[in-house]
Motif scaffolding. Structure first.
Motif, PDB file in Angstrom:
ATOM      1  N   ARG A  19     -13.728  37.519   4.377  1.00 20.56           N
ATOM      2  CA  ARG A  19     -14.472  36.704   5.358  1.00 20.56           C
ATOM      3  C   ARG A  19     -15.963  36.925   5.239  1.00 20.56           C
ATOM      4  N   GLU A  20     -16.373  38.179   5.063  1.00 18.07           N
ATOM      5  CA  GLU A  20     -17.800  38.475   4.911  1.00 18.07           C
ATOM      6  C   GLU A  20     -18.352  37.848   3.640  1.00 18.07           C
ATOM      7  N   GLU A  22     -17.167  35.138   2.117  1.00 16.33           N
ATOM      8  CA  GLU A  22     -17.240  33.688   2.339  1.00 16.33           C
ATOM      9  C   GLU A  22     -18.455  33.352   3.189  1.00 16.33           C
ATOM     10  N   SER A  23     -18.704  34.139   4.216  1.00 17.36           N
ATOM     11  CA  SER A  23     -19.866  33.926   5.069  1.00 17.36           C
ATOM     12  C   SER A  23     -21.160  34.059   4.263  1.00 17.36           C
ATOM     13  N   THR A  27     -23.902  31.109   3.451  1.00 14.65           N
ATOM     14  CA  THR A  27     -25.293  31.321   3.848  1.00 14.65           C
ATOM     15  C   THR A  27     -26.214  31.111   2.654  1.00 14.65           C
ATOM     16  N   ASN A 110     -22.523  24.521   6.973  1.00 11.01           N
ATOM     17  CA  ASN A 110     -22.437  25.787   6.249  1.00 11.01           C
ATOM     18  C   ASN A 110     -22.798  26.965   7.148  1.00 11.01           C
ATOM     19  N   ALA A 114     -20.354  29.861   8.419  1.00 13.21           N
ATOM     20  CA  ALA A 114     -20.704  31.238   8.044  1.00 13.21           C
ATOM     21  C   ALA A 114     -20.774  32.132   9.276  1.00 13.21           C
ATOM     22  N   ALA A 115     -21.352  31.619  10.346  1.00 15.90           N
ATOM     23  CA  ALA A 115     -21.446  32.402  11.583  1.00 15.90           C
ATOM     24  C   ALA A 115     -20.054  32.685  12.149  1.00 15.90           C
ATOM     25  N   LEU A 117     -17.234  32.856  10.467  1.00 10.28           N
ATOM     26  CA  LEU A 117     -16.559  33.823   9.590  1.00 10.28           C
ATOM     27  C   LEU A 117     -17.090  35.230   9.818  1.00 10.28           C
ATOM     28  N   ALA A 118     -18.368  35.328  10.144  1.00  8.75           N
ATOM     29  CA  ALA A 118     -18.984  36.639  10.380  1.00  8.75           C
ATOM     30  C   ALA A 118     -18.743  37.136  11.798  1.00  8.75           C
TER      31      ALA A 118
END
Length: 120
Positions: A19-20, A22-23, A27, A110, A114-115, A117-118
């Motif tokens: 997940r990190e 992908e985030s 980004t 995006n 990203a947010a 996922l993070a």
């Protein structure tokens, strides 16, 4: 602690979860697109490269998220697929008729994904 153990400990702390990662890549794609959008006069030559990078990111995300083996709930899979279709269409439209404002929806999606996922 030995040198090898120290190196392993340092590396294990810096490894990203899926997940990190992908985030981070979403980004990065956003930043590349934003740089082009915000300095269009000087950066428009980078448009194709930024869109190609974004396309690769979304191809991987959509393929992974919609894989039958992926354990995400069906509605999440469908949501990612729908977003991917929108992003791909927006990228094609931007390539066909370039304009900086056409990048804004892609950048926004995006960054929001990203947010999420993070965990932000």
């Amino acid at each position: 602690m030995s040198y090898a153990a120290n190196a392993y400990a340092k590396t294990s702390r810096s490894v990203l979860t899926a997940r990190e990662a992908e985030s981070a890549v979403l980004t990065k794609a956003s930043q590349r697109l934003q740089m082009v959008r915000d300095d269009w006069a000087n950066q428009s030559g980078e448009l194709v490269a930024a869109l190609n990078f974004n396309q690769k990111v979304w191809t991987i995300l959509a393929t992974s998220a919609t894989d039958p083996a992926n354990e995400l709930p069906g509605d999440v899979k469908q949501g990612v697929a729908n977003l991917a279709v929108f992003v791909f269409r927006q990228m094609i439209e931007t390539m066909a008729d370039p304009a900086p404002e056409k990048l804004t929806p892609i950048i926004t999606i995006n960054l929001n994904l990203a947010a999420g996922l993070a965990g932000r």
